[in-house]
Write an enzyme that holds these catalytic residues in place. Structure first.
Site, PDB file in Angstrom:
ATOM      1  N   LYS A  41       0.858  -1.189   0.000  1.00  0.00           N
ATOM      2  CA  LYS A  41       0.000   0.000   0.000  1.00  0.00           C
ATOM      3  C   LYS A  41       0.888   1.231   0.000  1.00  0.00           C
ATOM      4  CE  LYS A  41      -4.491   0.824   0.160  1.00  0.00           C
ATOM      5  NZ  LYS A  41      -5.571  -0.052  -0.355  1.00  0.00           N
ATOM      6  N   ASP A  75      -6.939   4.374  -4.594  1.00  0.00           N
ATOM      7  CA  ASP A  75      -7.581   4.157  -3.296  1.00  0.00           C
ATOM      8  C   ASP A  75      -8.223   5.509  -2.937  1.00  0.00           C
ATOM      9  OD1 ASP A  75      -7.849   2.118  -1.018  1.00  0.00           O
ATOM     10  OD2 ASP A  75      -7.085   3.833   0.060  1.00  0.00           O
TER      11      ASP A  75
HETATM   12  N1  LIG Z   1     -11.214   2.074  -4.795  1.00  0.00           N
HETATM   13  C1  LIG Z   1     -11.089   0.767  -4.686  1.00  0.00           C
HETATM   14  O1  LIG Z   1     -11.013   0.038  -5.702  1.00  0.00           O
HETATM   15  C2  LIG Z   1     -11.052   0.123  -3.326  1.00  0.00           C
HETATM   16  C3  LIG Z   1     -10.864  -1.275  -3.278  1.00  0.00           C
HETATM   17  C4  LIG Z   1     -10.930  -1.921  -2.052  1.00  0.00           C
HETATM   18  C5  LIG Z   1     -11.140  -1.178  -0.896  1.00  0.00           C
HETATM   19  N2  LIG Z   1     -11.285   0.182  -0.966  1.00  0.00           N
HETATM   20  C6  LIG Z   1     -11.536   0.864   0.299  1.00  0.00           C
HETATM   21  O2  LIG Z   1     -12.843   1.420   0.269  1.00  0.00           O
HETATM   22  C7  LIG Z   1     -12.873   2.638   1.024  1.00  0.00           C
HETATM   23  C8  LIG Z   1     -13.359   3.775   0.150  1.00  0.00           C
HETATM   24  O3  LIG Z   1     -12.463   3.905  -0.957  1.00  0.00           O
HETATM   25  P1  LIG Z   1     -12.884   4.707  -2.285  1.00  0.00           P
HETATM   26  O4  LIG Z   1     -11.911   4.296  -3.325  1.00  0.00           O
HETATM   27  O5  LIG Z   1     -14.339   4.577  -2.530  1.00  0.00           O
HETATM   28  O6  LIG Z   1     -12.537   6.182  -1.846  1.00  0.00           O
HETATM   29  P2  LIG Z   1     -13.137   7.539  -2.442  1.00  0.00           P
HETATM   30  O7  LIG Z   1     -12.133   8.587  -2.144  1.00  0.00           O
HETATM   31  O8  LIG Z   1     -13.574   7.366  -3.849  1.00  0.00           O
HETATM   32  O9  LIG Z   1     -14.447   7.762  -1.549  1.00  0.00           O
HETATM   33  C9  LIG Z   1     -14.443   7.860  -0.152  1.00  0.00           C
HETATM   34  C10 LIG Z   1     -15.844   8.327   0.256  1.00  0.00           C
HETATM   35  O10 LIG Z   1     -15.949   8.315   1.670  1.00  0.00           O
HETATM   36  C11 LIG Z   1     -16.450   9.558   2.112  1.00  0.00           C
HETATM   37  N3  LIG Z   1     -15.977   9.780   3.472  1.00  0.00           N
HETATM   38  C12 LIG Z   1     -14.765  10.144   3.911  1.00  0.00           C
HETATM   39  N4  LIG Z   1     -14.764  10.208   5.257  1.00  0.00           N
HETATM   40  C13 LIG Z   1     -16.003   9.859   5.653  1.00  0.00           C
HETATM   41  C14 LIG Z   1     -16.624   9.713   6.920  1.00  0.00           C
HETATM   42  N5  LIG Z   1     -15.967   9.954   8.038  1.00  0.00           N
HETATM   43  N6  LIG Z   1     -17.920   9.307   6.934  1.00  0.00           N
HETATM   44  C15 LIG Z   1     -18.588   9.056   5.806  1.00  0.00           C
HETATM   45  N7  LIG Z   1     -18.069   9.170   4.599  1.00  0.00           N
HETATM   46  C16 LIG Z   1     -16.787   9.571   4.523  1.00  0.00           C
HETATM   47  C17 LIG Z   1     -15.945  10.561   1.098  1.00  0.00           C
HETATM   48  O11 LIG Z   1     -16.706  11.759   1.109  1.00  0.00           O
HETATM   49  C18 LIG Z   1     -16.174   9.750  -0.177  1.00  0.00           C
HETATM   50  O12 LIG Z   1     -17.542   9.801  -0.553  1.00  0.00           O
HETATM   51  C19 LIG Z   1     -11.477   2.781   1.600  1.00  0.00           C
HETATM   52  O13 LIG Z   1     -11.417   2.143   2.856  1.00  0.00           O
HETATM   53  C20 LIG Z   1     -10.622   2.026   0.593  1.00  0.00           C
HETATM   54  O14 LIG Z   1      -9.393   1.595   1.149  1.00  0.00           O
HETATM   55  C21 LIG Z   1     -11.244   0.835  -2.146  1.00  0.00           C
END
Ligand SMILES: NC(=O)c1ccc[n+]([C@@H]2O[C@H](COP(=O)([O-])OP(=O)(O)OC[C@H]3O[C@@H](n4cnc5c(N)ncnc54)[C@H](O)[C@@H]3O)[C@@H](O)[C@H]2O)c1
Length: 419
Positions: A106, A146
């Site tokens: 990561k 991410d």
């Molecule tokens: N993007 C991927 O392919 C992927 C894959 C596996 C896991 N993840 C995990 O999923 C999660 C989200 O990733 P993403 O890529 O969607 O990120 P992103 O940046 O696209 O979206 C994050 C979202 O969470 C919201 N947010 C932030 N803090 C918050 C809070 N305290 N309460 C509520 N909402 C909040 C933001 O406003 C946004 O809508 C992370 O934990 C990431 O590690 C992402």
């Protein structure tokens, strides 16, 4: 985010539990507790006003025992070494659960990207890439998007790496735009995997064929696609939120309208209005009346404070590490199953793997093929985890760790300890 909570320690305690249930000897899994390599860089960036600001950057490779390291890059103002270590460890486990020939890594930059201009963000990304270049590459370590990074950022990484190598290297990152070697189906892949997992869990737990009331925390890449696909399957999305707060509507929110609003408002839901939709806080979302809760935002959301008040009958983790160890115990006592992150959100890395395979072989696959193969892997992995859970009378998280750790331990044994 409460910083007295250490996500890495959280995972080590789950690892100990899984190792004991697998009857492993300490020497078999001791190496898994430590990341193979941790790189910390200080990234100087020329700001638009002529000043130079220096940002902390990290790339941590947890394990390459089962193949090249794989894992996203996060831009966040509160990120630190322990968080990146935990996320790298989760990637190792995730790739093992779904049986991809990858280890885990990561990366992160401690920055609030909303405070940077586009030019500053691009210069930051390119300099960070140059500084981690010696340890990344299609055969070594392949980053992906991410939190707060996307296809555009991946494009800058791919271009910088290629310029410094002297030839085009699309396989150095995944989650790129289609035009430069991205895969069809990758933008929706994590949400698609979460929605497949929700469907499989509903069947397995015999929660009924009727549409379920679902709450989605976080409306970024993972949450918005989860909400969209589950609503297309006929479920009612009763609550959604982003960092600015959320909405609740018992009869179901208009997800299409929310997605259009987000597209027109730089990704935020702030200012969105819908008849019958009440404004709620993020804590209210986690404890709202629903059947299924899918935390898809950040880690450390379902804590011991929140867990006793959760009303959902099933939790499916779209985010990485949203549930603390203490909250897990409360959910176990309350008989609320939690389908863990390393299984439920693995759709992203599965399609990242497909993207990398296409890149290194100069192939392009159609979307149907990608989605069908993703679905097959998600269903197979779900069944493997529930079989272990049933056989060993273990919670799903422990069962998923057991599946992953047994594969890792075998790989490490076969390879031996160098020299
Ligand atoms: N993007 C991927 O392919 C992927 C894959 C596996 C896991 N993840 C995990 O999923 C999660 C989200 O990733 P993403 O890529 O969607 O990120 P992103 O940046 O696209 O979206 C994050 C979202 O969470 C919201 N947010 C932030 N803090 C918050 C809070 N305290 N309460 C509520 N909402 C909040 C933001 O406003 C946004 O809508 C992370 O934990 C990431 O590690 C992402």
């Amino acid at each position: 985010m409460a910083k007295n909570y250490n996500p890495y320690d959280n995972m080590l305690s789950v690892l100990e539990n899984a190792a004991q249930r697998l009857d492993l000897q300490r020497k078999d899994y001791e190496m898994i507790k430590y990341p193979e390599r941790e790189l910390k860089v200080s990234i100087p960036v020329k700001m638009d006003d002529g000043e130079v600001q220096v940002f902390d950057g990290y790339r941590i490779q947890h394990s390459s025992s089962r193949g090249p390291c794989k894992g996203g890059i996060r831009y966040h103002p509160e990120v630190d070494n322990d968080e990146v270590k935990a996320l790298a460890f989760a990637m190792t486990l995730k790739c093992a659960v779904v049986d991809l020939p990858y280890g885990g890594a990561k990366g992160a930059v401690k920055v609030d990207p909303a405070k940077l201009s586009k030019g500053e963000l691009e210069r930051l990304t390119r300099r960070f890439t140059a500084m981690i270049l010696p340890i990344i590459g299609p055969e070594k370590d392949i980053p992906a998007p991410d939190v707060n990074t996307n296809a555009e950022v991946m494009g800058w990484i791919m271009d910088t790496y290629s310029m410094l190598k002297g030839y085009s290297v699309p396989g150095v990152v995944t989650g790129k735009s289609l035009e430069i070697g991205g895969s069809l189906g990758r933008p929706e892949a994590t949400g698609r995997g979460v929605s497949i997992t929700v469907s499989e869990a509903l069947k397995y737990l015999k929660m009924g064929d009727a549409p379920q009331k679902i709450a989605v925390q976080g409306m970024g890449n993972v949450g918005s696609n989860t909400a969209k696909l589950l609503s297309q399957m006929g479920h009612k999305i009763v609550a959604v939120s982003d960092a600015t707060g959320g909405f609740y509507k018992e009869s179901g929110l208009n997800i299409e309208a929310i997605l259009v609003y987000q597209r027109e408002h730089n990704g935020t839901m702030e200012g969105y209005r819908e008849d019958g939709a009440a404004r709620i806080t993020n804590e209210e979302l986690l404890t709202c009346a629903c059947d299924v809760l899918t935390p898809c935002a950040m880690e450390n959301q379902l804590t011991e404070k929140v867990a006793p008040n959760v009303k959902a009958r099933l939790i499916v983790e779209g985010a990485n590490g949203p549930t603390t160890v203490e909250a897990d115990k409360i959910f176990l006592q309350r008989n609320i199953p939690v389908i863990p992150d390393i299984l439920a959100n693995s759709g992203g890395v599965v399609v990242s793997y497909f993207e990398w395979v296409q890149n290194i072989q100069n192939l392009t696959w159609d979307e149907e093929q990608v989605n069908n193969m993703l679905s097959k892997i998600m269903v197979r992995s779900f069944n493997q985890v529930v079989d272990i859970a049933q056989e060993k009378q273990a919670p799903f998280r422990i069962a998923a760790y057991m599946l992953a750790v047994s594969k890792l331990v075998k790989a490490k044994k076969i390879r031996g300890v160098f020299p």
